[in-house]
Write an enzyme that holds these catalytic residues in place. Structure first.
Site, PDB file in Angstrom:
ATOM      1  N   LYS A  37      29.836  21.830 146.211  1.00 15.28           N
ATOM      2  CA  LYS A  37      28.858  21.169 147.081  1.00 15.28           C
ATOM      3  C   LYS A  37      29.420  20.982 148.495  1.00 15.28           C
ATOM      4  CE  LYS A  37      25.507  19.392 144.964  1.00 15.28           C
ATOM      5  NZ  LYS A  37      24.200  19.934 144.506  1.00 15.28           N
ATOM      6  N   GLN A  41      23.561  12.525 147.451  1.00 14.28           N
ATOM      7  CA  GLN A  41      22.923  11.638 146.480  1.00 14.28           C
ATOM      8  C   GLN A  41      23.956  11.013 145.539  1.00 14.28           C
ATOM      9  OE1 GLN A  41      18.764  11.896 144.511  1.00 14.28           O
ATOM     10  NE2 GLN A  41      20.057  13.178 143.272  1.00 14.28           N
ATOM     11  N   TYR A  56      15.831  18.309 135.946  1.00 16.52           N
ATOM     12  CA  TYR A  56      15.627  16.846 135.824  1.00 16.52           C
ATOM     13  C   TYR A  56      14.920  16.302 137.062  1.00 16.52           C
ATOM     14  CZ  TYR A  56      17.323  11.911 135.505  1.00 16.52           C
ATOM     15  OH  TYR A  56      17.445  10.537 135.473  1.00 16.52           O
ATOM     16  N   GLU A  83      40.724  10.405 138.520  1.00 16.55           N
ATOM     17  CA  GLU A  83      39.927   9.702 139.530  1.00 16.55           C
ATOM     18  C   GLU A  83      40.520   8.310 139.729  1.00 16.55           C
ATOM     19  OE1 GLU A  83      35.911   9.265 138.005  1.00 16.55           O
ATOM     20  OE2 GLU A  83      36.585   8.170 136.238  1.00 16.55           O
ATOM     21  N   ARG A 136      23.589   8.186 129.687  1.00 18.81           N
ATOM     22  CA  ARG A 136      24.355   8.269 128.439  1.00 18.81           C
ATOM     23  C   ARG A 136      24.438   6.893 127.768  1.00 18.81           C
ATOM     24  NH1 ARG A 136      28.306  11.756 127.348  1.00 18.81           N
ATOM     25  NH2 ARG A 136      30.051  10.284 127.471  1.00 18.81           N
ATOM     26  N   TYR A 172      33.078  21.414 140.573  1.00 21.17           N
ATOM     27  CA  TYR A 172      31.649  21.292 140.906  1.00 21.17           C
ATOM     28  C   TYR A 172      31.458  20.591 142.256  1.00 21.17           C
ATOM     29  CZ  TYR A 172      27.522  18.432 141.466  1.00 21.17           C
ATOM     30  OH  TYR A 172      26.457  17.787 142.037  1.00 21.17           O
ATOM     31  N   HIS A 173      32.130  19.434 142.424  1.00 24.31           N
ATOM     32  CA  HIS A 173      31.938  18.694 143.679  1.00 24.31           C
ATOM     33  C   HIS A 173      32.432  19.516 144.873  1.00 24.31           C
ATOM     34  CE1 HIS A 173      31.410  15.117 140.955  1.00 24.31           C
ATOM     35  NE2 HIS A 173      30.558  14.775 141.899  1.00 24.31           N
ATOM     36  N   SER A 197      36.098  17.358 141.602  1.00 26.91           N
ATOM     37  CA  SER A 197      35.930  18.354 140.522  1.00 26.91           C
ATOM     38  C   SER A 197      35.586  19.678 141.197  1.00 26.91           C
ATOM     39  CB  SER A 197      34.793  17.957 139.564  1.00 26.91           C
ATOM     40  OG  SER A 197      33.532  18.166 140.183  1.00 26.91           O
ATOM     41  N   THR A 222      25.969  15.721 147.295  1.00 25.53           N
ATOM     42  CA  THR A 222      26.364  14.633 146.403  1.00 25.53           C
ATOM     43  C   THR A 222      27.323  13.672 147.112  1.00 25.53           C
ATOM     44  OG1 THR A 222      27.698  14.116 144.445  1.00 25.53           O
ATOM     45  CG2 THR A 222      28.055  16.275 145.393  1.00 25.53           C
ATOM     46  N   LEU A 282      24.809   6.222 133.257  1.00 23.40           N
ATOM     47  CA  LEU A 282      23.838   5.237 132.775  1.00 23.40           C
ATOM     48  C   LEU A 282      22.866   5.855 131.763  1.00 23.40           C
ATOM     49  CD1 LEU A 282      22.799   2.372 132.847  1.00 23.40           C
ATOM     50  CD2 LEU A 282      21.689   2.844 135.016  1.00 23.40           C
ATOM     51  N   ASN A 320      27.706  30.401 141.313  1.00 25.85           N
ATOM     52  CA  ASN A 320      26.294  30.058 141.190  1.00 25.85           C
ATOM     53  C   ASN A 320      25.848  29.177 142.362  1.00 25.85           C
ATOM     54  OD1 ASN A 320      23.823  29.810 139.301  1.00 25.85           O
ATOM     55  ND2 ASN A 320      24.272  27.688 139.821  1.00 25.85           N
ATOM     56  N   TYR A 331      34.974   5.017 131.080  1.00 24.47           N
ATOM     57  CA  TYR A 331      36.250   5.728 131.091  1.00 24.47           C
ATOM     58  C   TYR A 331      37.297   4.905 131.854  1.00 24.47           C
ATOM     59  CZ  TYR A 331      33.419   9.888 129.827  1.00 24.47           C
ATOM     60  OH  TYR A 331      32.567  10.784 129.236  1.00 24.47           O
ATOM     61  N   LEU A 333      15.972  28.812 134.776  1.00 25.71           N
ATOM     62  CA  LEU A 333      15.968  28.153 133.460  1.00 25.71           C
ATOM     63  C   LEU A 333      17.376  28.046 132.851  1.00 25.71           C
ATOM     64  CD1 LEU A 333      12.747  29.826 131.945  1.00 25.71           C
ATOM     65  CD2 LEU A 333      12.921  27.828 133.452  1.00 25.71           C
TER      66      LEU A 333
HETATM   67  N1  USQ Z   1      31.727   7.745 133.302  1.00 29.90           N
HETATM   68  C1  USQ Z   1      32.135   6.851 132.324  1.00 29.90           C
HETATM   69  N2  USQ Z   1      31.618   7.016 131.076  1.00 29.90           N
HETATM   70  C2  USQ Z   1      30.746   7.999 130.757  1.00 29.90           C
HETATM   71  C3  USQ Z   1      30.337   8.885 131.766  1.00 29.90           C
HETATM   72  C4  USQ Z   1      30.860   8.734 133.022  1.00 29.90           C
HETATM   73  O1  USQ Z   1      32.920   5.952 132.576  1.00 29.90           O
HETATM   74  O2  USQ Z   1      30.332   8.078 129.585  1.00 29.90           O
HETATM   75  C5  USQ Z   1      32.250   7.553 134.678  1.00 29.90           C
HETATM   76  C6  USQ Z   1      33.009   8.735 135.251  1.00 29.90           C
HETATM   77  O3  USQ Z   1      34.384   8.668 134.926  1.00 29.90           O
HETATM   78  C7  USQ Z   1      32.736   8.578 136.735  1.00 29.90           C
HETATM   79  C8  USQ Z   1      31.376   7.918 136.798  1.00 29.90           C
HETATM   80  O4  USQ Z   1      31.120   7.399 135.510  1.00 29.90           O
HETATM   81  O5  USQ Z   1      33.664   7.698 137.317  1.00 29.90           O
HETATM   82  C9  USQ Z   1      30.256   8.852 137.176  1.00 29.90           C
HETATM   83  O6  USQ Z   1      30.229   9.914 136.242  1.00 29.90           O
HETATM   84  P1  USQ Z   1      28.866  10.696 135.921  1.00 29.90           P
HETATM   85  O7  USQ Z   1      29.173  11.673 134.834  1.00 29.90           O
HETATM   86  O8  USQ Z   1      27.749   9.758 135.735  1.00 29.90           O
HETATM   87  O9  USQ Z   1      28.583  11.389 137.315  1.00 29.90           O
HETATM   88  P2  USQ Z   1      29.361  12.518 138.107  1.00 29.90           P
HETATM   89  O10 USQ Z   1      30.258  13.332 137.246  1.00 29.90           O
HETATM   90  O11 USQ Z   1      29.981  11.872 139.284  1.00 29.90           O
HETATM   91  O12 USQ Z   1      28.164  13.457 138.522  1.00 29.90           O
HETATM   92  C10 USQ Z   1      26.813  12.974 138.617  1.00 29.90           C
HETATM   93  C11 USQ Z   1      25.893  14.180 138.574  1.00 29.90           C
HETATM   94  C12 USQ Z   1      26.204  15.066 139.768  1.00 29.90           C
HETATM   95  C13 USQ Z   1      26.086  14.269 141.041  1.00 29.90           C
HETATM   96  C14 USQ Z   1      26.954  13.030 140.983  1.00 29.90           C
HETATM   97  C15 USQ Z   1      26.730  12.093 142.136  1.00 29.90           C
HETATM   98  O13 USQ Z   1      26.073  14.873 137.362  1.00 29.90           O
HETATM   99  O14 USQ Z   1      25.304  16.159 139.780  1.00 29.90           O
HETATM  100  O15 USQ Z   1      26.503  15.075 142.085  1.00 29.90           O
HETATM  101  O16 USQ Z   1      26.626  12.278 139.803  1.00 29.90           O
HETATM  102  S1  USQ Z   1      28.223  11.269 142.587  1.00 29.90           S
HETATM  103  O17 USQ Z   1      28.849  10.693 141.399  1.00 29.90           O
HETATM  104  O18 USQ Z   1      27.890  10.270 143.558  1.00 29.90           O
HETATM  105  O19 USQ Z   1      29.078  12.308 143.103  1.00 29.90           O
END
Ligand code: USQ
Length: 383
Positions: free
Chosen positions: A185, A208, A11, A325, A238, A181-182, A179, A144, A236, A118, A252, A33
C-alpha cells in the site's frame, strides 16, 4: 455521478455499490472474485452467507432500478481494464481491488510476492488506464493507516512540514509499514502521488483504519461478507464471531496496541464524502479515515459487555503475539479532512457491536464449524 468500483464484490465494495446507488449514483464495477478464493484457501467461509455474484447482480437490479454494470476483471489485465474504462467513462474510480490481508502476505514468499504483484501492478495498470481513457476522473484509492506504522510522533494526513539544516519543505510523512501487505500500500501511495504530478490526474488516498461491522438486508442477496479467519477477519469482527460461539477472544500480546477504528457504515459515509467532493486536477490529497483510537483490549471489553446483553459469557485470553509490532506506543493520528467535509460519526461502537452480535447469532453453527480457523498460525518471525 458515474462511479466505477474496482473490487465491487468485496466487503467494502459490495456495500459501497448499494450505498451509492441509494443516493442516485450510476454504478459500474469490476472484480476478479479473488477474495472468495482466498478465504476458501484459508479453509474458511464468510460468517454471513453470501450468494454468487450473478445472484447479487440480479438483486441489485431489482432493488435499485438501474443495473450494476459489472465485469469479472483483474486490474492486472490492462487491455481489458482499458476497454472497461473507455466504455463506462466514469466520473470517479474507487479502487478497492487489492488483497487486504497482512497475515496472508506474511505466510511465505509466494504469498508475499503475490500480494505485492497483485496490489502494486494492479494499481499501476489502473493509473495508466485512467491516464489514457478517463484522465479527468477522480481516483479514490483505499490506502491504510498501517502505512504509517506507529511512530513516536502524531500522524498528519499524508504530509508534514519539515525543517532540516535551515530549509523547510512539505514532504510525505515517513511510512513504516508492518507487513508485506502494508508495504504494497505504501508503494501504491507513492505511485498515485507521482501519477498526479506527472499526468495531472486527481486522487484522494484514503488511509483507512480497521473497519468493523455487518451489512445485512431482509433480501439476503444484498448482504456483504464478514470474514473471521486469521487472515481476512479484522480484530473486532473476529471477536464478535468468537463471542457468539463461546470461544475466548484473543488479543495478541499484551493487547495494548492502539489502532484507529471505524464502522462499515462510517466508512461508507467517508468514502461517499471523498467521492462527492473531488480533488482538483493534478491534486494528490490524503485523508486519514478513522473514527476513534482504541486498544485491542478495549475492543475485547466492548464485546464482553455487549455479549452480556445476549446472555453470552465472553472470556478473554491473551495470546502470544504472532506479529512483530509495538504493543506499548504513542498513537495520535489527525483526521480533520473528512470532518471538514461534514463527516458525522453515526452509531457509537458499543451499539454497532450489539447489532453485529445480533446479526451473527443466527449463523453461529456456520462459524462454529470453522472455529479452528480463528487461531493464529501465521507468524511474522519464524525463528
Ligand atoms: N489482533 C489481535 N487479535 C486478533 C486479531 C488482531 O490482537 O484476533 C491485533 C493485531 O495484532 C493488530 C490489530 O489487532 O495489532 C489489528 O489487526 P487486524 O487483523 O484487525 O488488522 P490489520 O492486520 O492491521 O489489517 C486490517 C485490514 C487491512 C487494513 C488495516 C487497517 O485487514 O486491510 O489495511 O486493518 S490498519 O490496521 O489501520 O492498518
Amino acid at each position: 455521478m458515474r462511479v466505477f468500483i474496482a473490487g465491487a464484490d468485496g466487503y467494502l465494495g459490495w456495500t459501497l455499490a448499494q450505498h451509492l446507488a441509494r443516493k442516485g449514483h450510476v454504478i459500474g464495477g469490476a472484480d476478479a472474485l479473488l477474495r472468495r478464493g482466498w478465504v476458501e484457501e484459508m479453509g474458511s467461509v464468510s460468517a454471513i452467507p453470501i450468494v454468487p455474484v450473478d445472484e447479487r447482480l440480479a438483486a441489485f437490479g431489482e432493488h435499485f432500478g438501474e443495473p450494476l454494470r459489472f465485469l469479472e476483471l483483474n486490474l492486472c489485465d490492462h487491455a481489458a481494464l482499458c476497454v472497461a474504462l473507455a466504455e463506462f467513462q466514469p466520473d470517479v474510480v474507487v479502487h478497492l481491488a487489492e488483497c487486504p490481508s497482512a497475515p496472508y502476505s506474511m505466510m511465505d514468499f509466494p504469498h508475499a510476492d503475490f500480494v505485492q504483484r497483485n496490489n502494486v501492478s494492479g494499481t499501476l495498470s489502473l493509473l495508466f488506464a485512467m491516464r489514457d481513457h478517463c484522465p479527468k476522473a477522480h481516483l479514490v484509492k483505499l490506502g491504510t493507516m498501517g502505512e504509517y506504522g506507529t511512530p513516536n510522533l502524531d500522524i498528519p494526513e499524508g504530509f508534514f512540514e519539515v525543517e532540516y539544516r535551515g530549509r523547510r519543505d512539505r514532504l510525505p510523512f515517513p511510512r513504516q509499514a508492518g507487513s508485506w501487505y502494508h508495504w504494497s500500500k505504501v508503494f501504491d501511495s507513492h505511485h498515485v502521488d507521482f501519477a498526479c504530478r506527472l499526468w495531472g490526474l486527481r486522487a484522494t488516498d484514503v488511509m483507512q483504519g480497521v473497519v468493523y461491522g455487518t451489512w445485512c438486508d431482509t433480501d439476503m442477496r444484498l448482504n456483504t461478507r464478514l470474514d473471521f479467519d486469521e487472515a481476512f477477519g479484522t480484530a473486532l469482527n473476529r471477536f464478535c464471531c468468537q463471542a457468539v460461539i463461546g470461544q475466548p477472544l484473543m488479543p495478541y500480546g499484551k493487547g495494548t496496541q492502539l489502532r484507529g477504528f471505524l464502522s462499515l457504515a462510517d466508512s461508507m459515509q467517508c468514502l461517499t464524502l471523498a467521492i462527492e467532493n473531488p480533488a482538483a486536477a493534478g491534486e494528490y490529497r490524503v485523508f486519514n479515515q478513522l473514527r476513534e483510537v482504541l486498544s485491542i483490549n478495549d475492543l475485547a471489553q466492548l464485546v464482553r459487555a455487549a455479549g452480556q446483553d445476549f446472555g453470552l459469557a465472553v472470556e478473554i485470553k491473551l495470546q502470544n503475539n504472532p506479529r512483530v509490532e509495538a504493543e506499548a506506543h504513542h498513537y495520535r493520528p489527525d483526521s480533520q479532512h473528512l470532518r471538514a467535509l461534514g463527516f458525522e460519526p453515526s452509531l457509537p461502537i458499543d451499539e454497532v457491536v450489539r447489532n453485529m452480535i445480533a446479526d451473527l447469532l443466527p449463523h453461529r453453527d456456520r462459524i462454529a464449524d470453522h472455529a479452528e480457523r480463528l487461531a493464529p498460525t501465521v507468524r511474522w518471525r519464524t525463528s
